[in-house]
Motif scaffolding. Structure first.
Motif, short mmCIF file in Angstrom:
data_model
loop_
_atom_site.label_atom_id
_atom_site.label_comp_id
_atom_site.label_asym_id
_atom_site.label_seq_id
_atom_site.Cartn_x
_atom_site.Cartn_y
_atom_site.Cartn_z
N LYS A 1 3.77 11.13 -13.58
CA LYS A 1 4.10 9.75 -13.64
C LYS A 1 5.27 9.53 -13.04
CE LYS A 1 1.22 8.23 -17.55
NZ LYS A 1 1.30 7.18 -18.65
N GLU A 2 5.64 10.44 -11.78
CA GLU A 2 6.71 10.59 -11.23
C GLU A 2 6.31 10.18 -9.55
OE1 GLU A 2 9.72 10.54 -12.37
OE2 GLU A 2 9.14 10.83 -14.39
N PRO A 3 7.19 9.78 -8.83
CA PRO A 3 7.03 9.50 -7.56
C PRO A 3 6.66 10.81 -7.00
CG PRO A 3 9.11 8.61 -7.79
CD PRO A 3 8.67 9.61 -9.03
N GLN A 4 7.05 12.06 -7.29
CA GLN A 4 6.68 13.33 -6.74
C GLN A 4 5.58 14.35 -7.63
OE1 GLN A 4 10.33 15.13 -5.57
NE2 GLN A 4 9.89 14.44 -3.62
N LEU A 5 4.74 14.65 -7.13
CA LEU A 5 4.09 15.78 -7.68
C LEU A 5 4.13 16.96 -7.37
CD1 LEU A 5 1.45 16.63 -9.63
CD2 LEU A 5 -0.13 15.78 -7.81
N LEU B 1 0.88 -1.12 0.15
CA LEU B 1 -0.19 0.15 0.02
C LEU B 1 0.83 1.13 -0.08
CD1 LEU B 1 -3.01 1.03 0.26
CD2 LEU B 1 -2.44 1.21 2.51
N PRO B 2 0.79 2.23 -1.03
CA PRO B 2 1.52 3.33 -1.01
C PRO B 2 1.32 4.35 -0.12
CG PRO B 2 0.57 2.99 -3.14
CD PRO B 2 -0.12 1.99 -1.94
N SER B 3 2.31 4.81 0.50
CA SER B 3 2.38 5.97 1.60
C SER B 3 2.27 7.23 0.89
CB SER B 3 3.21 5.90 2.66
OG SER B 3 4.58 6.05 2.18
N VAL B 4 1.56 8.38 1.36
CA VAL B 4 1.78 9.49 0.65
C VAL B 4 2.04 10.84 1.70
CG1 VAL B 4 0.27 9.25 -1.33
CG2 VAL B 4 -0.83 9.63 0.62
N SER B 5 2.82 11.70 1.10
CA SER B 5 3.15 12.58 2.30
C SER B 5 3.20 13.87 1.45
CB SER B 5 4.57 12.62 2.77
OG SER B 5 5.57 12.49 1.79
N VAL B 6 3.02 15.03 2.23
CA VAL B 6 2.88 16.38 1.68
C VAL B 6 4.10 17.24 2.34
CG1 VAL B 6 1.03 17.14 3.14
CG2 VAL B 6 1.55 18.44 1.15
N LYS C 1 6.47 1.97 -10.35
CA LYS C 1 6.52 3.19 -11.10
C LYS C 1 5.31 3.79 -10.53
CE LYS C 1 8.45 1.25 -15.32
NZ LYS C 1 8.27 0.78 -16.61
N TYR C 2 5.13 5.10 -10.60
CA TYR C 2 4.06 5.92 -9.82
C TYR C 2 3.49 6.72 -10.96
CZ TYR C 2 6.88 4.42 -5.55
OH TYR C 2 7.39 3.53 -4.79
N CYS D 1 4.92 10.08 -3.25
CA CYS D 1 4.54 8.51 -3.29
C CYS D 1 5.35 7.56 -3.03
CB CYS D 1 3.57 8.40 -4.58
SG CYS D 1 2.59 6.77 -4.31
N SER D 2 5.14 6.69 -1.92
CA SER D 2 6.36 5.66 -2.01
C SER D 2 5.74 4.29 -1.65
CB SER D 2 7.33 6.02 -1.14
OG SER D 2 6.87 6.30 0.29
N SER D 3 6.18 3.28 -2.35
CA SER D 3 5.73 1.94 -2.00
C SER D 3 6.92 0.97 -2.15
CB SER D 3 4.73 1.53 -3.07
OG SER D 3 4.34 -0.04 -2.87
#
Length: 380
Positions: free
Chosen positions: A238-242, A191-196, A221-222, A212-214
């Protein structure tokens, strides 16, 4: 013949896995009588290097300290090396010394040992179903063992098709006889974890990064999305970071990411971004955001008796203010709301009202559903 000098190795090329144990052995011959006296073996050893032009017994070589063991009998000798390292990739020779004046002999060429990295497990998603292959750079290793979640599966080839891969499934492979040295596991994303960042109040015009990290192998691929009710959502990144280089209040809302590799795809929970509008003229900061997780409460909190008045209250932090709706869980997919107010009031509750209730909080930026609250109505 038996009266010739000679060393015969059981194998002259050996490949083994890093960390494993390897055995190499030989037999040797020498003239039984020379210069009028019987020949007698005084010393036997294995070596890889020379010091002052003399072979260095592996038992005294610091690179092999506590890792070598000899097992020698008449005219045969074996060498065992444990905890193999890549630096052990060299040629090993056996030497014996007799009581004759020129009675020493080295078996050359010796045994070439190649120590390789542990096995690699490759995933081939283009096959249907998914195809796994166990890759070893060692030659002659054709019998493999496969494991699913630590349990052996009935397959001994270099490839394996696991069928449907579950979120929690892990696969490894090993060379038969080397079960203690399996490949690294492959598995679908967790389950991916998300942070801001920043985690403090987000002001319009500032830079904001969602990450986003998993845990996954092969690496995931994110993809980032904004929840807006559109089933055909267009990815934002389409990157780990938005990254929002200059976030706007219109960017407020719910975001989520997916992590995907060749074995599966997982979707993160939502993360809520509240972009605040700053009006320095009047000195106010206006923050607009979707509802937080609603909290539910019941009054009275003591035992609920049939015929009494009971009030359920739903509340959520939101701006603009949330609209509330109350439902009773009954398995009906087309649930009819019981109330469109923050409070659900039973003026004279009945035992038939017992059950699980929940509420939703919704504004222009999103919708959240509360946890269930259980009401148990007892008879007087």
């Amino acid at each position: 013949g038996q009266d010739d000098w000679g060393v015969t190795y059981s194998s002259t090329k050996i490949c083994a896995l890093k960390g494993a144990t390897v055995d190499m052995s030989c037999t040797y011959t020498y003239p039984s009588r020379k210069y009028g006296r019987d020949a007698e073996v005084k010393e036997t050893f294995w070596f890889t290097k020379l010091s002052a032009k003399q072979p260095v017994d592996l038992r005294t070589d610091s690179d092999y300290q506590d890792r070598v063991e000899y097992s020698c009998s008449e005219k045969s000798c074996s060498l065992r090396i444990t905890d193999l390292r890549e630096s052990d990739t060299v040629e090993y020779k056996f030497r014996f010394i007799t009581n004759q004046p020129d009675g020493s002999y080295t078996g050359s060429p010796g045994v070439t040992l190649r120590v390789t990295e542990p096995l690699k497990l490759q995933v081939h998603p283009s096959h249907s179903p998914t195809h796994l292959t166990c890759v070893s750079s060692c030659y002659g290793q054709t019998s493999f063992i496969w494991f699913k979640n630590g349990e052996k599966v009935p397959e001994n080839k270099w490839y394996y098709s696991p069928g449907v891969v579950g979120h929690a499934d892990e696969y490894t492979c090993a060379v038969k006889g080397y079960e203690k040295f399996p490949s690294p596991p492959v598995y679908a994303p967790k389950l991916p974890s998300v942070s801001v960042s920043p985690s403090a109040e987000i002001v319009e015009g500032s830079s904001v990064t969602l990450t986003c990290s998993s845990d996954a192998n092969p690496a995931a691929k994110y993809t980032w999305y904004k929840e807006n009710g559109d089933p055909d959502l267009q990815p934002l990144s389409k990157e780990p970071q938005l990254v929002f280089s200059s976030i706007q209040s219109s960017d407020s809302g719910e975001y989520y990411c997916t992590a995907e590799n060749e074995l599966g795809r997982r979707t993160s929970e939502y993360i809520y971004i509240n972009a605040c509008y700053t009006n320095w003229t009047v000195g106010f900061v206006f923050c607009f955001y979707a509802p937080k997780l609603p909290s539910v409460s019941v009054s009275p909190s003591a035992e609920i008796v049939e015929g009494s008045s009971v009030t359920l209250t739903c509340s959520s932090d939101a701006n603009p203010a949330a609209n509330y709706t109350w439902y009773k869980k009954n398995g009906d997919p087309d649930l009819h709301p019981l109330s469109k107010e923050p409070q659900l009031v039973f003026s004279s509750i009945q035992s038939s009202d017992s059950g699980e209730y929940y509420c939703t909080a919704e504004n222009e930026l999103g919708r959240r559903t509360s946890e269930y609250i259980y009401i148990n109505v007892t008879c007087e």
